[in-house]
Design a protein around this motif. Structure first.
Motif, short mmCIF file in Angstrom:
data_model
loop_
_atom_site.label_atom_id
_atom_site.label_comp_id
_atom_site.label_asym_id
_atom_site.label_seq_id
_atom_site.Cartn_x
_atom_site.Cartn_y
_atom_site.Cartn_z
N LEU A 1 0.83 -1.21 0.00
CA LEU A 1 0.00 0.00 0.00
C LEU A 1 0.86 1.26 0.00
O LEU A 1 0.57 2.23 -0.70
CB LEU A 1 -0.94 -0.01 1.20
CG LEU A 1 -2.02 -1.10 1.22
CD1 LEU A 1 -2.76 -1.10 2.55
CD2 LEU A 1 -3.00 -0.91 0.07
N ARG A 2 1.92 1.23 0.80
CA ARG A 2 2.81 2.39 0.84
C ARG A 2 3.60 2.53 -0.45
O ARG A 2 3.77 3.64 -0.98
CB ARG A 2 3.77 2.25 2.02
CG ARG A 2 3.14 2.47 3.39
CD ARG A 2 4.13 2.11 4.48
NE ARG A 2 3.63 2.45 5.83
CZ ARG A 2 3.91 1.75 6.91
NH1 ARG A 2 4.68 0.67 6.83
NH2 ARG A 2 3.43 2.12 8.08
N GLY A 3 4.09 1.42 -0.97
CA GLY A 3 4.92 1.47 -2.17
C GLY A 3 4.18 1.99 -3.38
O GLY A 3 4.80 2.61 -4.26
N ALA B 1 -4.11 -3.68 7.23
CA ALA B 1 -3.13 -2.71 6.73
C ALA B 1 -3.82 -1.39 6.38
O ALA B 1 -3.30 -0.31 6.68
CB ALA B 1 -2.40 -3.28 5.52
N ALA B 2 -4.98 -1.46 5.75
CA ALA B 2 -5.73 -0.25 5.40
C ALA B 2 -6.14 0.51 6.66
O ALA B 2 -6.08 1.74 6.71
CB ALA B 2 -6.96 -0.62 4.57
N ARG B 3 -6.55 -0.22 7.69
CA ARG B 3 -6.91 0.42 8.97
C ARG B 3 -5.71 1.15 9.55
O ARG B 3 -5.82 2.29 10.00
CB ARG B 3 -7.40 -0.63 9.96
CG ARG B 3 -7.73 -0.08 11.34
CD ARG B 3 -7.86 -1.21 12.36
NE ARG B 3 -8.81 -2.22 11.90
CZ ARG B 3 -8.71 -3.51 12.19
NH1 ARG B 3 -7.71 -3.96 12.93
NH2 ARG B 3 -9.61 -4.35 11.76
N HIS B 4 -4.55 0.50 9.52
CA HIS B 4 -3.33 1.09 10.09
C HIS B 4 -2.95 2.38 9.38
O HIS B 4 -2.49 3.35 10.02
CB HIS B 4 -2.18 0.08 9.98
CG HIS B 4 -0.89 0.56 10.54
ND1 HIS B 4 -0.60 0.54 11.90
CD2 HIS B 4 0.21 1.10 9.94
CE1 HIS B 4 0.60 1.04 12.10
NE2 HIS B 4 1.13 1.39 10.94
N LEU B 5 -3.16 2.42 8.06
CA LEU B 5 -2.77 3.59 7.27
C LEU B 5 -3.90 4.61 7.10
O LEU B 5 -3.69 5.66 6.49
CB LEU B 5 -2.29 3.13 5.89
CG LEU B 5 -1.04 2.24 5.88
CD1 LEU B 5 -0.72 1.78 4.46
CD2 LEU B 5 0.16 2.96 6.49
#
Length: 246
Positions: free
Chosen positions: A185-187, A209-213
């Motif tokens: 997601l970050r990349g 991961a989406a929740r974290h970001l």
């Protein structure tokens, strides 16, 4: 022996096939559509390919003397589930549906539930141009007209046109890890995730991961299953079969 036909293609179907193969009362056949290039073959007898609709499925069950039909297909395999229900009615064979639980939003999640793929397309407006698309290769065409968005599509096999103008395809198969999804997601600087409510742990890491970001998630709700008994796990399916078979 009780003859069971398992309509499969899911991890739950493979687990059920293994349990039935080791069970003294059941003789199971797993049926796979064969739509992916690398089929994960379950234990026991396996057939690959379609039946030709409800009538073809009903004919096959009569010829094989099927005692129970288990629909353990993907929660979004609506056509196959409808065919299974119709074939069960035509033959009088009991039908059991094995469906893993769906996903539920938790604290910190930013989910937008929608009823269909066209509604998911509409929901993307205003959520950012870079989209991580995890709905499967067969639904990528629904987004083909969105020229202002850039899509990263992850699927097992290559998609077929029509496809979005700005599309990058990542061929991969779960299970995935939260760390791996965060890196992805970050990349790719993803703004929004689009997924189906498939449930299960194989691909749930992307949601964490989406929740974290803080990335919003468009979640396409499941179609309603046909009427009939439903269990959530392979072991529950075996218990049902033990209690409802001969």
């Amino acid at each position: 022996m009780i003859s069971v036909l398992v309509l499969g293609g899911t991890g739950e179907a493979r687990e059920l096939a293994g349990l039935l193969a080791a069970h003294p009362r059941f003789e199971a056949v797993s049926s796979l559509a064969g739509r992916v290039s690398e089929v994960r073959v379950p234990d026991g007898e396996v057939r690959i390919g379609g039946f030709g609709g409800p009538a073809g499925l009903a004919r096959w069950m009569r010829e094989r003397g099927t005692d129970v039909l288990v629909d353990a297909t993907h929660p979004f395999a609506q056509r196959m589930s409808t065919s299974a229900a119709e074939a069960a009615r035509m033959t009088g064979v009991p039908l059991l549906m094995l469906r893993r639980p769906g996903w539920r939003a938790g604290p910190g999640d930013d989910w937008r539930r929608v009823p269909s793929m066209p509604a998911a397309v509409e929901a993307l407006r205003g959520l950012g141009p870079r989209v991580f698309l995890t709905t499967g290769r067969q639904d990528a065409s629904a987004f083909a007209e969105l020229d202002d968005h850039r899509f990263l599509l992850r699927c097992v096999d290559p998609p077929e046109p029509p496809l979005p103008r700005h599309l990058r395809v990542l061929l991969d198969r779960g299970p995935f890890t939260v760390d791996g999804e965060l890196e992805l997601l970050r990349g790719h600087d993803i703004d929004v995730l689009v997924t189906k409510d498939s449930g299960g742990e194989m691909t749930a890491a992307k949601l964490r991961a989406a929740r974290h970001l803080g990335i919003p998630v468009v979640v396409v709700s499941r179609p309603e299953p046909p009427e009939g008994p439903v269990v959530r796990t392979p072991r529950a399916a075996v218990a049902w079969l033990e209690n409802h078979s001969g």
